[in-house]
Design a protein around this motif. Structure first.
Motif, PDB file in Angstrom:
ATOM      1  N   GLN A 206      16.991  85.642  85.432  1.00  0.00           N
ATOM      2  CA  GLN A 206      15.556  85.945  85.427  1.00  0.00           C
ATOM      3  C   GLN A 206      14.913  85.521  84.102  1.00  0.00           C
ATOM      4  O   GLN A 206      13.847  84.907  84.080  1.00  0.00           O
TER       5      GLN A 206
ATOM      6  N   PHE B  67      14.987  81.523  83.663  1.00  0.00           N
ATOM      7  CA  PHE B  67      13.994  80.837  84.477  1.00  0.00           C
ATOM      8  C   PHE B  67      12.575  81.156  84.027  1.00  0.00           C
ATOM      9  O   PHE B  67      11.680  80.328  84.177  1.00  0.00           O
TER      10      PHE B  67
ATOM     11  N   TRP C 155      12.230  78.787  81.104  1.00  0.00           N
ATOM     12  CA  TRP C 155      12.261  77.395  81.542  1.00  0.00           C
ATOM     13  C   TRP C 155      11.006  77.013  82.326  1.00  0.00           C
ATOM     14  O   TRP C 155      10.387  75.979  82.078  1.00  0.00           O
ATOM     15  N   LEU C 156      10.610  77.853  83.289  1.00  0.00           N
ATOM     16  CA  LEU C 156       9.480  77.521  84.152  1.00  0.00           C
ATOM     17  C   LEU C 156       8.152  78.055  83.619  1.00  0.00           C
ATOM     18  O   LEU C 156       7.095  77.639  84.080  1.00  0.00           O
TER      19      LEU C 156
ATOM     20  N   ARG D 190       9.065  82.824  90.850  1.00  0.00           N
ATOM     21  CA  ARG D 190       9.249  81.581  91.605  1.00  0.00           C
ATOM     22  C   ARG D 190      10.412  81.746  92.582  1.00  0.00           C
ATOM     23  O   ARG D 190      11.378  82.455  92.320  1.00  0.00           O
ATOM     24  N   MET D 191      10.328  81.054  93.694  1.00  0.00           N
ATOM     25  CA  MET D 191      11.398  81.120  94.684  1.00  0.00           C
ATOM     26  C   MET D 191      12.689  80.528  94.139  1.00  0.00           C
ATOM     27  O   MET D 191      13.782  80.978  94.498  1.00  0.00           O
ATOM     28  N   SER D 192      12.593  79.539  93.275  1.00  0.00           N
ATOM     29  CA  SER D 192      13.802  78.959  92.687  1.00  0.00           C
ATOM     30  C   SER D 192      14.530  79.990  91.820  1.00  0.00           C
ATOM     31  O   SER D 192      15.760  79.986  91.747  1.00  0.00           O
ATOM     32  N   THR D 193      13.785  80.876  91.174  1.00  0.00           N
ATOM     33  CA  THR D 193      14.405  81.940  90.390  1.00  0.00           C
ATOM     34  C   THR D 193      15.199  82.871  91.286  1.00  0.00           C
ATOM     35  O   THR D 193      16.340  83.228  90.981  1.00  0.00           O
ATOM     36  N   TYR D 194      14.598  83.273  92.390  1.00  0.00           N
ATOM     37  CA  TYR D 194      15.283  84.184  93.304  1.00  0.00           C
ATOM     38  C   TYR D 194      16.498  83.524  93.957  1.00  0.00           C
ATOM     39  O   TYR D 194      17.534  84.161  94.145  1.00  0.00           O
ATOM     40  N   ALA D 195      16.386  82.249  94.293  1.00  0.00           N
ATOM     41  CA  ALA D 195      17.531  81.535  94.872  1.00  0.00           C
ATOM     42  C   ALA D 195      18.668  81.438  93.857  1.00  0.00           C
ATOM     43  O   ALA D 195      19.838  81.633  94.207  1.00  0.00           O
ATOM     44  N   ALA D 196      18.329  81.145  92.609  1.00  0.00           N
ATOM     45  CA  ALA D 196      19.355  81.076  91.571  1.00  0.00           C
ATOM     46  C   ALA D 196      19.985  82.440  91.334  1.00  0.00           C
ATOM     47  O   ALA D 196      21.190  82.534  91.069  1.00  0.00           O
ATOM     48  N   GLN D 197      19.206  83.499  91.444  1.00  0.00           N
ATOM     49  CA  GLN D 197      19.762  84.841  91.290  1.00  0.00           C
ATOM     50  C   GLN D 197      20.755  85.164  92.402  1.00  0.00           C
ATOM     51  O   GLN D 197      21.816  85.742  92.142  1.00  0.00           O
TER      52      GLN D 197
END
Length: 98
Positions: free
Chosen positions: A56, A59, A62-63, A68-75
Motif C-alpha cells: 500500500q 504504490f 509510486w503512483l 488504484r485497482m493495481s494497488t489492490y491487485a498487487a496486495q
C-alpha cells in the motif's frame, strides 16, 4: 486538517491492507486446517498484514494516489505469496514422525 482528521486518514489508509491480511490469514487457516494445525494464526497474519501495508505504501509513493485497482491487485498477490511462504514455505517446521 487537524490532528483528528489526520488520524482518521491514517486509519482509513491502513484499514484495507490490515483487513485483507487478517481475513486472508483466517481463510487460509480455515481452508487448510489439517496441514496448518500446528501453525499459529498469528504466524500467518503478521506476514500477510505486513506485506499488504508495505505494498500500500509503495504504490502510494509510486503512483502518487491511493485506491488504484493495481494497488489492490498487487496486495492480493503479495498476501497470497506471504501466506504461502508462512504456511508451506521452506522454513516451516514439520511435526516429528516419532
Amino acid at each position: 486538517m487537524g490532528p483528528l482528521d489526520a488520524l482518521w486518514h491514517l486509519f482509513n489508509f491502513l484499514l484495507t491492507p490490515v483487513g485483507l491480511g487478517l481475513i486472508a490469514a483466517s481463510l487460509c487457516k480455515l481452508a487448510w486446517w489439517r496441514p496448518l494445525r500446528a501453525v499459529r494464526w498469528q504466524r500467518l497474519a503478521w506476514p500477510a498484514v505486513g506485506v499488504a501495508v508495505l505494498i500500500q505504501i509503495i504504490f502510494l509513493v509510486w503512483l502518487g494516489r491511493d485506491g488504484r485497482m493495481s494497488t489492490y491487485a498487487a496486495q492480493v498477490v503479495g498476501v497470497a505469496l506471504a501466506l504461502w511462504w508462512a504456511a508451506f514455505g521452506p522454513r516451516r517446521r514439520l511435526p516429528s514422525a516419532g
